[in-house]
Design a protein around this motif. Structure first.
Motif, PDB file in Angstrom:
ATOM      1  N   ALA A  33       1.009  -1.174   0.053  1.00  0.00           N
ATOM      2  CA  ALA A  33       0.049  -0.468   0.196  1.00  0.00           C
ATOM      3  C   ALA A  33       0.441   1.331  -0.130  1.00  0.00           C
ATOM      4  O   ALA A  33       0.436   2.118  -0.378  1.00  0.00           O
ATOM      5  CB  ALA A  33      -0.744  -0.228   0.969  1.00  0.00           C
ATOM      6  N   ALA A  34       1.941   1.236   0.506  1.00  0.00           N
ATOM      7  CA  ALA A  34       3.112   2.517   0.897  1.00  0.00           C
ATOM      8  C   ALA A  34       3.518   2.787  -0.853  1.00  0.00           C
ATOM      9  O   ALA A  34       3.694   3.195  -1.459  1.00  0.00           O
ATOM     10  CB  ALA A  34       4.034   2.492   1.271  1.00  0.00           C
ATOM     11  N   ALA A  35       4.124   1.640  -0.944  1.00  0.00           N
ATOM     12  CA  ALA A  35       4.260   1.856  -2.916  1.00  0.00           C
ATOM     13  C   ALA A  35       3.417   2.684  -3.396  1.00  0.00           C
ATOM     14  O   ALA A  35       3.722   3.256  -4.575  1.00  0.00           O
ATOM     15  CB  ALA A  35       5.379   0.323  -2.956  1.00  0.00           C
ATOM     16  N   VAL A  36       2.433   1.919  -3.527  1.00  0.00           N
ATOM     17  CA  VAL A  36       0.952   1.965  -4.366  1.00  0.00           C
ATOM     18  C   VAL A  36       0.424   3.811  -3.873  1.00  0.00           C
ATOM     19  O   VAL A  36       0.385   4.809  -5.239  1.00  0.00           O
ATOM     20  CB  VAL A  36       0.015   1.178  -3.944  1.00  0.00           C
ATOM     21  CG1 VAL A  36      -1.473   2.020  -4.675  1.00  0.00           C
ATOM     22  CG2 VAL A  36       0.341   0.177  -4.733  1.00  0.00           C
ATOM     23  N   ILE A  37       0.567   4.126  -2.423  1.00  0.00           N
ATOM     24  CA  ILE A  37       0.228   5.626  -2.443  1.00  0.00           C
ATOM     25  C   ILE A  37       0.960   6.257  -2.893  1.00  0.00           C
ATOM     26  O   ILE A  37       1.088   7.700  -4.015  1.00  0.00           O
ATOM     27  CB  ILE A  37       0.297   5.800  -0.738  1.00  0.00           C
ATOM     28  CG1 ILE A  37      -0.456   5.153  -0.495  1.00  0.00           C
ATOM     29  CG2 ILE A  37       0.519   6.864  -0.736  1.00  0.00           C
ATOM     30  CD1 ILE A  37      -1.272   5.005   1.160  1.00  0.00           C
ATOM     31  N   ASN A  38       2.480   5.678  -2.655  1.00  0.00           N
ATOM     32  CA  ASN A  38       3.204   6.696  -3.060  1.00  0.00           C
ATOM     33  C   ASN A  38       3.737   7.119  -4.687  1.00  0.00           C
ATOM     34  O   ASN A  38       3.669   7.848  -5.384  1.00  0.00           O
ATOM     35  CB  ASN A  38       4.652   5.954  -3.228  1.00  0.00           C
ATOM     36  CG  ASN A  38       6.023   6.812  -3.349  1.00  0.00           C
ATOM     37  OD1 ASN A  38       6.759   7.063  -4.306  1.00  0.00           O
ATOM     38  ND2 ASN A  38       6.740   7.912  -2.619  1.00  0.00           N
ATOM     39  N   TYR A  39       3.071   5.961  -5.550  1.00  0.00           N
ATOM     40  CA  TYR A  39       2.884   6.121  -7.399  1.00  0.00           C
ATOM     41  C   TYR A  39       2.172   6.730  -7.121  1.00  0.00           C
ATOM     42  O   TYR A  39       1.887   7.929  -8.495  1.00  0.00           O
ATOM     43  CB  TYR A  39       2.872   4.396  -7.642  1.00  0.00           C
ATOM     44  CG  TYR A  39       2.636   4.316  -9.300  1.00  0.00           C
ATOM     45  CD1 TYR A  39       3.823   4.965 -10.114  1.00  0.00           C
ATOM     46  CD2 TYR A  39       1.232   4.456  -9.691  1.00  0.00           C
ATOM     47  CE1 TYR A  39       3.305   4.086 -11.139  1.00  0.00           C
ATOM     48  CE2 TYR A  39       1.094   4.296 -10.928  1.00  0.00           C
ATOM     49  CZ  TYR A  39       2.088   4.071 -12.018  1.00  0.00           C
ATOM     50  OH  TYR A  39       1.806   4.272 -12.950  1.00  0.00           O
ATOM     51  N   LEU A  40       0.679   6.272  -6.284  1.00  0.00           N
ATOM     52  CA  LEU A  40      -0.398   7.619  -6.888  1.00  0.00           C
ATOM     53  C   LEU A  40      -0.145   9.779  -6.644  1.00  0.00           C
ATOM     54  O   LEU A  40      -0.037   9.976  -7.205  1.00  0.00           O
ATOM     55  CB  LEU A  40      -1.793   7.633  -6.419  1.00  0.00           C
ATOM     56  CG  LEU A  40      -1.642   5.684  -6.593  1.00  0.00           C
ATOM     57  CD1 LEU A  40      -3.300   5.061  -5.904  1.00  0.00           C
ATOM     58  CD2 LEU A  40      -2.846   5.166  -8.113  1.00  0.00           C
ATOM     59  N   ALA A  41       1.064   9.014  -5.350  1.00  0.00           N
ATOM     60  CA  ALA A  41       0.779  10.405  -5.085  1.00  0.00           C
ATOM     61  C   ALA A  41       1.977  11.584  -5.956  1.00  0.00           C
ATOM     62  O   ALA A  41       1.492  12.271  -6.341  1.00  0.00           O
ATOM     63  CB  ALA A  41       1.314  10.174  -3.562  1.00  0.00           C
ATOM     64  N   ALA A  45       6.773   9.479 -12.671  1.00  0.00           N
ATOM     65  CA  ALA A  45       7.974  10.174 -13.044  1.00  0.00           C
ATOM     66  C   ALA A  45       8.866  10.330 -11.767  1.00  0.00           C
ATOM     67  O   ALA A  45      10.090  10.316 -12.245  1.00  0.00           O
ATOM     68  CB  ALA A  45       7.881  11.320 -13.828  1.00  0.00           C
ATOM     69  N   HIS A  46       8.356  10.244 -10.650  1.00  0.00           N
ATOM     70  CA  HIS A  46       9.123  10.716  -9.120  1.00  0.00           C
ATOM     71  C   HIS A  46       8.757   9.569  -8.585  1.00  0.00           C
ATOM     72  O   HIS A  46       9.777   9.472  -7.336  1.00  0.00           O
ATOM     73  CB  HIS A  46       8.447  11.345  -9.238  1.00  0.00           C
ATOM     74  CG  HIS A  46       8.945  13.154  -9.476  1.00  0.00           C
ATOM     75  ND1 HIS A  46      10.115  13.226  -9.596  1.00  0.00           N
ATOM     76  CD2 HIS A  46       7.457  13.780  -9.832  1.00  0.00           C
ATOM     77  CE1 HIS A  46       9.408  14.362 -11.038  1.00  0.00           C
ATOM     78  NE2 HIS A  46       8.323  14.584 -11.267  1.00  0.00           N
ATOM     79  N   SER A  47       9.001   8.337  -9.251  1.00  0.00           N
ATOM     80  CA  SER A  47       8.402   6.593  -7.972  1.00  0.00           C
ATOM     81  C   SER A  47       8.776   6.263  -8.845  1.00  0.00           C
ATOM     82  O   SER A  47      10.145   5.598  -9.795  1.00  0.00           O
ATOM     83  CB  SER A  47       6.823   6.931  -8.229  1.00  0.00           C
ATOM     84  OG  SER A  47       6.540   6.003  -7.021  1.00  0.00           O
ATOM     85  N   VAL A  48       8.343   5.078  -8.820  1.00  0.00           N
ATOM     86  CA  VAL A  48       8.768   3.278  -9.315  1.00  0.00           C
ATOM     87  C   VAL A  48       7.419   2.945 -10.340  1.00  0.00           C
ATOM     88  O   VAL A  48       6.986   3.395 -10.763  1.00  0.00           O
ATOM     89  CB  VAL A  48       8.320   2.539  -7.934  1.00  0.00           C
ATOM     90  CG1 VAL A  48       9.920   2.164  -6.936  1.00  0.00           C
ATOM     91  CG2 VAL A  48       7.333   2.224  -7.729  1.00  0.00           C
ATOM     92  N   GLY A  49       7.934   2.391 -10.712  1.00  0.00           N
ATOM     93  CA  GLY A  49       7.543   1.673 -12.525  1.00  0.00           C
ATOM     94  C   GLY A  49       6.373   1.051 -12.196  1.00  0.00           C
ATOM     95  O   GLY A  49       6.096   0.287 -10.815  1.00  0.00           O
TER      96      GLY A  49
END
Length: 160
Positions: A33-41, A45-49
């Motif tokens: 969930a932390a990874a998904v939140i990071n990606y969505l926020a 371009a600034h997170s993971v793929g």
């Protein structure tokens, strides 16, 4: 604002690592969930793929599976019948409601009762229970290892 999302992500991932040990805290789910939140926020371009998110999702499902069946596999390894394996799974579910001791005691008691209800003697039932304890411990180590791999994978993917 970007700093906020990275701090939140790091905090959730650390909490997820703790949750991979503590009952009732789904550690691998929190890490994912932390990874998904990071990606969505932050966006790709600034997170993971997406590939990293898919890999983390697969690892999360693997960790949940390991958590559910490790005690049962340990019991089967030590010669448990279907009754013992089923008792180990039921005991694992019930044991989760009793904190960290219940995580270990629940599957053991479940396997023992399952074997006894299935008509086996006390010695084979005890052997199955021992296997359940070892399987549960191995499962917890595996679950923590998977959670650690998830965090490291995310960190490497985020830095590259």
């Amino acid at each position: 604002m970007t700093l906020f999302w990275w701090v939140l992500t790091a905090g959730l991932m650390l909490f997820g690592l703790v949750g991979s040990i503590v009952p009732f805290i789904p550690g691998s789910v929190i890490i994912f969930a932390a990874a998904v939140i990071n990606y969505l926020a932050l966006g790709q371009a600034h997170s993971v793929g997406i590939a990293t998110l898919v890999a983390l999702g697969v690892l999360m499902v693997l960790a949940l599976g390991v958590d559910l069946v490790s005690g049962s596999i340990g019991a089967k390894w030590f010669g448990a019948s279907r009754w013992g394996a089923l008792g180990g799974i039921v005991g694992a579910v019930v044991g989760m409601f009793f904190g960290l001791p219940g995580v270990f005691i629940g599957p053991v008691v479940g396997a023992l009762l399952g074997e006894l209800l299935g008509g086996r003697g006390i010695l084979p039932a005890g052997r199955s229970s021992w296997g359940t304890l070892l399987g549960t411990a191995a499962g917890m180590i595996g679950k923590v290892g998977i959670a650690f791999v998830m965090v490291v994978w995310f960190a490497i993917a985020a830095l590259v």
